[in-house]
Design an enzyme around this catalytic site. Structure first.
Site, PDB file in Angstrom:
ATOM      1  N   HIS A  93      -2.829  -2.515  -6.831  1.00 29.05           N
ATOM      2  CA  HIS A  93      -2.251  -3.409  -7.839  1.00 29.05           C
ATOM      3  C   HIS A  93      -2.939  -3.198  -9.181  1.00 29.05           C
ATOM      4  O   HIS A  93      -2.294  -3.096 -10.221  1.00 29.05           O
ATOM      5  CB  HIS A  93      -2.449  -4.885  -7.465  1.00 29.05           C
ATOM      6  CG  HIS A  93      -1.724  -5.344  -6.258  1.00 29.05           C
ATOM      7  ND1 HIS A  93      -2.365  -5.999  -5.233  1.00 29.05           N
ATOM      8  CD2 HIS A  93      -0.418  -5.286  -5.905  1.00 29.05           C
ATOM      9  CE1 HIS A  93      -1.493  -6.330  -4.299  1.00 29.05           C
ATOM     10  NE2 HIS A  93      -0.300  -5.897  -4.680  1.00 29.05           N
ATOM     11  N   LYS A 142       5.841 -18.807   2.722  1.00 27.06           N
ATOM     12  CA  LYS A 142       4.699 -18.040   3.208  1.00 27.06           C
ATOM     13  C   LYS A 142       3.415 -18.807   2.952  1.00 27.06           C
ATOM     14  O   LYS A 142       3.222 -19.371   1.892  1.00 27.06           O
ATOM     15  CB  LYS A 142       4.604 -16.695   2.476  1.00 27.06           C
ATOM     16  CG  LYS A 142       5.599 -15.665   2.911  1.00 27.06           C
ATOM     17  CD  LYS A 142       5.282 -14.351   2.217  1.00 27.06           C
ATOM     18  CE  LYS A 142       6.163 -13.238   2.705  1.00 27.06           C
ATOM     19  NZ  LYS A 142       5.840 -11.975   2.008  1.00 27.06           N
ATOM     20  N   ARG A 161       4.996   3.054  -3.808  1.00 24.83           N
ATOM     21  CA  ARG A 161       4.057   3.755  -2.933  1.00 24.83           C
ATOM     22  C   ARG A 161       4.715   4.905  -2.192  1.00 24.83           C
ATOM     23  O   ARG A 161       4.103   5.928  -1.962  1.00 24.83           O
ATOM     24  CB  ARG A 161       3.478   2.786  -1.904  1.00 24.83           C
ATOM     25  CG  ARG A 161       2.622   1.710  -2.522  1.00 24.83           C
ATOM     26  CD  ARG A 161       2.210   0.691  -1.512  1.00 24.83           C
ATOM     27  NE  ARG A 161       3.394  -0.063  -1.105  1.00 24.83           N
ATOM     28  CZ  ARG A 161       3.385  -1.168  -0.407  1.00 24.83           C
ATOM     29  NH1 ARG A 161       2.257  -1.673   0.012  1.00 24.83           N
ATOM     30  NH2 ARG A 161       4.503  -1.791  -0.106  1.00 24.83           N
ATOM     31  N   SER A 164      -1.661  -5.584   0.492  1.00 28.03           N
ATOM     32  CA  SER A 164      -2.517  -6.754   0.729  1.00 28.03           C
ATOM     33  C   SER A 164      -2.520  -7.123   2.204  1.00 28.03           C
ATOM     34  O   SER A 164      -3.565  -7.468   2.763  1.00 28.03           O
ATOM     35  CB  SER A 164      -2.035  -7.943  -0.103  1.00 28.03           C
ATOM     36  OG  SER A 164      -2.172  -7.682  -1.467  1.00 28.03           O
TER      37      SER A 164
END
Length: 163
Positions: free
Chosen positions: A17, A41, A90, A127
């Site tokens: 990040h 979440k 990514r 993460s």
């Protein structure tokens, strides 16, 4: 003033990040880091804790603003007159989803999305993966800024102790 936003949950912020944010700070006068709130979440860190960690690890750049937002990212952009979203990619699998989001965001508001290829060093990094490896005792210190690693280690210890 050239402005952009780097959105995410940042639970916690990783070196991946941080790499994208750092690169964005070279392209834009102001980079807003938007900690997006997903109430369905349960994060390891509270939104305020995430924002504090991000502020600490981005303070050297001088042109980063950290805020939270609950709702559509395009509304965050409209409220602040931000014309661009910066997203790291990514892998090819990220592209399919992010392209759909970019097209939807542009259709809703005209906001453009800039895709930045992730540094290969961080191409596997998320993460969620960091939290999982750390929870099982794996060394993730090289994947996080030191302040974030310290906070993660402390939080996981609290959880193990039942606090």
């Amino acid at each position: 003033m050239r402005r952009a936003v780097c959105p995410g949950s940042f639970d916690p912020i990783t070196n991946g990040h941080l790499d994208i944010i750092a690169r964005a700070t070279k392209l834009y006068d102001v980079v807003h880091v938007a900690v997006m709130i997903n109430q369905s979440k349960q994060g390891l860190f509270t939104v305020d804790e995430r924002m504090d960690l991000i502020r600490r690890v981005t303070s050297e750049y001088g042109n980063v603003s950290v805020e939270s937002h609950h709702g559509l990212l395009v509304d965050f952009c409209k409220e602040r007159d931000i014309p661009a979203i910066v997203k790291g990619l990514r892998a090819v699998s990220d592209f399919d989803y992010e392209l759909q989001m970019a097209q939807m965001n542009n259709g809703l508001s005209g906001v453009e999305t800039l895709f930045v290829p992730t540094n290969p060093t961080y191409s596997f990094l998320s993460s969620s993966l960091v939290k999982e490896v750390a929870a099982w005792g794996g060394d993730v210190s090289h994947l996080l800024p030191p302040a974030v690693h310290e906070a993660l280690t402390s939080r996981l210890a609290e959880r193990r102790e039942g606090k």
